[in-house]
Design an enzyme around this catalytic site. Structure first.
Site, PDB file in Angstrom:
ATOM      1  N   ASP A   1     -10.386   8.862   5.764  1.00  0.00           N
ATOM      2  CA  ASP A   1      -8.963   9.297   5.430  1.00  0.00           C
ATOM      3  C   ASP A   1      -8.835  10.741   5.750  1.00  0.00           C
ATOM      4  O   ASP A   1      -9.887  11.359   6.320  1.00  0.00           O
ATOM      5  CB  ASP A   1      -8.317   8.965   4.057  1.00  0.00           C
ATOM      6  CG  ASP A   1      -7.106   8.679   4.089  1.00  0.00           C
ATOM      7  OD1 ASP A   1      -6.385   9.407   4.953  1.00  0.00           O
ATOM      8  OD2 ASP A   1      -6.492   8.149   3.063  1.00  0.00           O
TER       9      ASP A   1
HETATM   10  C1  BGC Z   1      -3.117   8.882   3.978  1.00  0.00           C
HETATM   11  C2  BGC Z   1      -3.339   7.465   4.776  1.00  0.00           C
HETATM   12  C3  BGC Z   1      -2.763   7.568   6.194  1.00  0.00           C
HETATM   13  C4  BGC Z   1      -3.373   8.769   6.859  1.00  0.00           C
HETATM   14  C5  BGC Z   1      -3.155   9.101   8.299  1.00  0.00           C
HETATM   15  C6  BGC Z   1      -3.747  10.025   4.719  1.00  0.00           C
HETATM   16  O1  BGC Z   1      -3.061  11.052   3.766  1.00  0.00           O
HETATM   17  O2  BGC Z   1      -3.862   8.573   2.686  1.00  0.00           O
HETATM   18  O3  BGC Z   1      -2.869   6.345   4.144  1.00  0.00           O
HETATM   19  O4  BGC Z   1      -3.122   6.412   6.850  1.00  0.00           O
HETATM   20  O5  BGC Z   1      -3.162  10.019   6.045  1.00  0.00           O
HETATM   21  O6  BGC Z   1      -1.750   9.215   8.232  1.00  0.00           O
END
Ligand code: BGC
Length: 757
Positions: free
Chosen positions: A314
């Protein structure tokens, strides 16, 4: 040149680059012997491999600064060249802060893919990823669906599968082939800032809806994905939602049993449905950040659960191993930990540190090239399955005529209608009479922002400039059905607004008051709250309206179930709208006026108190109260609760068991009766209770459900068949086991007991 030819010439290029012998050139013509991806892999340098494992934020290659891009967002040729040609980057994600029209996406994606497929050494296309969470929310004008939590309330996964298909189509229409969805985290903690992103609290519901969404996105079993579908990304593996506080990315303590009983099934179901990619949980479980835990990322995910696809971190999660979790002294050690724990791609996303350190680690011999090959093969295979080697360029606008079509809108409206959940309806105050005088009020009454929630055109979804003025708010939708509707917002989310006119007078002049309360959209860290209660201002306002003695219909537009204990009794009706999306106003008006019979049911336990109300599948010890009775579990509304205008009845529950040699199936049948003059949809839920087990059993667990439709006055036999496999639980050694004994099966208020050997 045909697409096959393009891939073949790409491979020839790879072979030239690696200077291969004639014998291996023949291998291209014999794909069974050596796969195309393997050939490409064998032509790659360490730098090129590490580049494929690097994922950058779009901001890094655009005009302006990261998080402060120049409007309108445009690629910067020098930065793009640096990323793709110098650093061999394999993946880019996100939008620069807000949605783009398709034309702009085409310019961006087209520009990126052109450099990747013409200017780089091996001409490998970029894997572009986006969060299309409730529709293609970062593509201007796309169809917005209810959030996942609302979708689960339909108890109709076919709507979610169709919504997934439409989301994929509208995402691919922008030229984007990879979607960071579905959220398969199970919503066990109602405080959690991402509760609305889950399919609720039940692992089985999350499994059924999650796998339906994967099928909708990918359009098949994941062996290949055509150009109107996208690769799904299961997230966030594993236990992210199990935080103790409910604050985002805070520690979870999860036993091996609970990990497999509660958090694993939804991911397993999605893997079985062919999900191609997974995103890792940014949090920690039992003191170990998941990004640094090979027991979760290799032993569990790969060996035990059989996942073969690509695992991406993530956002900034390797950085977080240093800065937040403090398990690594510096970024290089963090990179080592995460790669050795099993990640394939790093969502870095704003610099080249990961890239530099991983190259160093390989050159120093601390990480082997074979280790890189494992990840790069998965990345290239994902690109191959998506058909990117054949054509990575965005489509023409004309190739996607169904984008935001009437058919797509109807699908979103239907999903919203089947999700909205009627929680209370005293004296049948609903449906409203068509000519009744209505006073509509509260901040959620005239706001598209509140109806849609986070991940709507922007990350937090709170910027009203992106609202679609052609869509109806609740007030506008009610007004379109009855001109006798007056509106005054009066109360904001946290404070009373300055009043225009006298709201009490408006209320007194109405036959019914519809007060729409809720909370500001938010997700992740900005969604942390200290108190689950609905804001004091809104509660006071509802009480003020109740003092008029006019019937009050309370409409809840919420990210998560805010406690409303003190205002419920004074309401004539309560309706849970969740965050129903762009068509939520219309759906709600259709339900309030009885043009649609409500059929949503809560996919979670609605708490009455801040402390003590857990989930419907709690343990017996959670019911023991201070008076030594068993009334401690006191929800406001139970999981599965939801009324219609038809008073549907259940009769004649019959449960039978076919012995093992006959197949070992358990058959459940029940008569479902619609005594009303309206047609109605009904989610029929089957729960089972394992009376005694070697691991403390839950009071009940959902085992099956079906959404059926009944014509006026219709009686229908509904049948289910489940197996002994479905009655297994995770035993003391963390493996699934079946223990024979007495089971109870519950449908509606009916129960039947059965001994199963
Ligand atoms: C979130 C994810 C998301 C990613 C990309 C992160 O901060 O936890 O769910 O897919 O950002 O935007």
């Amino acid at each position: 040149m045909t697409s096959k030819n393009i891939f073949q010439s790409l491979l020839m290029l790879a072979l030239v680059a690696m200077n291969v012998s004639c014998a291996s050139q023949k291998d291209i013509l014999n794909p069974k012997k050596v796969s195309n991806v393997d050939l490409l892999l064998s032509a790659m340098t360490i730098e090129e491999k590490v580049g494929q494992m690097t994922q950058l934020n779009i901001d890094v290659v655009c005009e302006g600064e990261v998080y402060k891009l120049t409007e309108p967002h445009r690629l910067n040729a020098t930065k793009l060249h640096q990323a793709l040609v110098d650093y061999h980057v394999g993946s880019i994600l996100n939008c620069g802060g807000h949605a783009y029209p398709r034309e702009q996406w085409h310019e961006i994606i087209g520009g990126i893919q052109k450099v990747a497929t013409t200017e780089t050494n091996l001409k490998i296309p970029i894997l572009y990823g986006i969060d299309a969470i409730h529709g293609a929310n970062y593509v201007t004008g796309s169809t917005l669906f209810p959030q996942q939590l609302a979708q689960a309330a339909t108890f109709n996964p076919s709507l979610t599968q169709e919504g997934g298909r439409i989301t994929a189509y509208e995402t691919r229409a922008a030229g984007i082939p990879w979607n960071f969805s579905p959220v398969l985290d199970v919503g066990r903690n109602k405080n959690w800032s991402r509760f609305f992103e889950t399919f609720g609290e039940d692992p089985y519901v999350c499994s059924v809806f999650g796998s339906a969404l994967v099928r909708g996105y990918q359009g098949g079993n994941g062996s290949s994905v055509d150009n109107v579908h996208v690769a799904a990304c299961m997230k966030h593996f594993l236990g992210y939602s199990g935080t103790r506080t409910g604050f985002d990315r805070t520690p979870a303590i999860i036993s091996d049993i609970e990990l497999r009983e509660i958090y694993r099934p939804s991911f397993q179901a999605a893997i079985d449905a062919g999900a191609l990619t997974v995103m890792i949980n940014s949090g920690e479980i039992n003191g170990i950040p998941v990004h640094a835990n090979p027991k979760i990322l290799i032993d569990l995910l790969r060996t035990e659960m059989g996942f073969k696809g690509l695992a991406v971190t993530d956002w900034e999660d390797i950085i977080k191993l240093v800065k937040n979790h403090r398990v690594a002294v510096d970024l290089k050690e963090a990179t080592y930990l995460a790669v050795m724990a099993g990640i394939d791609m790093c969502m870095v996303p704003n610099d080249y540190d990961f890239t530099k350190y991983l190259i160093e680690l390989v050159k120093e011999g601390r990480i082997s090239e074979e280790r890189l090959n494992v990840s790069v093969r998965r990345i290239l295979e994902t690109k191959n399955k998506l058909g990117l080697f054949e054509n990575a360029m965005p489509p023409s606008i004309a190739a996607f005529p169904e984008f935001a079509s009437e058919k797509h809108k109807v699908a979103a409206l239907l999903t919203a209608e089947e999700s909205i959940t009627l929680l209370e309806n005293k004296n049948n105050i609903l449906p409203l009479k068509k000519d009744a005088k209505i006073f509509v009020t509260g901040q959620a009454a005239n706001s598209m922002t509140l109806l849609n929630g986070a991940w709507t055109r922007t990350w937090q979804g709170t910027d009203a400039q992106f609202d679609d003025a052609t869509k109806n708010t609740i007030y506008e939708a009610l007004l379109s059905k009855n001109k006798n509707v007056t509106f005054n917002e009066v109360c904001g989310l946290e404070t009373m607004n300055k009043m225009n006119g006298n709201p009490l007078e408006m209320a007194m002049n109405a036959d019914v008051i519809v007060v729409c309360v809720g909370e500001l959209p938010s997700t992740e860290l900005p969604g942390n709250i200290y108190d689950l209660e609905l804001s004091k201002a809104q509660q006071e306002y509802v009480k003020m309206l109740q003092s008029t003695m006019k019937p009050v219909v309370l409409v809840l537009v919420e990210n998560r179930p805010r406690i409303v204990r003190d205002i419920v009794d004074g309401c004539s009706a309560v309706v849970m709208a969740y965050q129903p999306g762009d068509f939520g106003g219309d759906a709600l008006a259709n339900i309030l006026y009885g043009d649609v019979n409500p059929s949503g049911k809560l996919p979670f336990t609605y708490p009455k108190f801040q402390v003590g109300t857990s989930t419907y599948d709690h343990k017996y010890t959670e019911t023991f109260d201070k008076d030594f009775g068993n009334k401690a579990f006191q929800p406001q509304w139970e999981f599965g609760h939801g009324l219609s205008y038809s008073n549907v009845q259940y009769e004649n529950l019959q449960v039978s068991y076919e012995s093992e040699d006959m197949g070992g199936e358990i058959f459940i049948r029940v008569d479902v009766v619609n005594p009303s003059e309206r047609s109605v949809k009904e989610g029929v839920l089957v729960f089972a209770t394992d009376e005694v087990a070697s691991v403390t059993p839950s009071v009940k667990k959902l085992k099956a459900f079906q959404k059926i439709e009944l014509a006026p006055k219709q009686r229908r036999i509904v049948e289910f068949s489940i197996s002994k496999e479905d009655l297994k639980f995770i035993g003391k050694d963390a493996q699934p086991i079946f223990e024979s004994g007495a089971f109870q099966f519950h449908v509606g208020s009916l129960t039947q007991r059965l001994i199963i050997q």
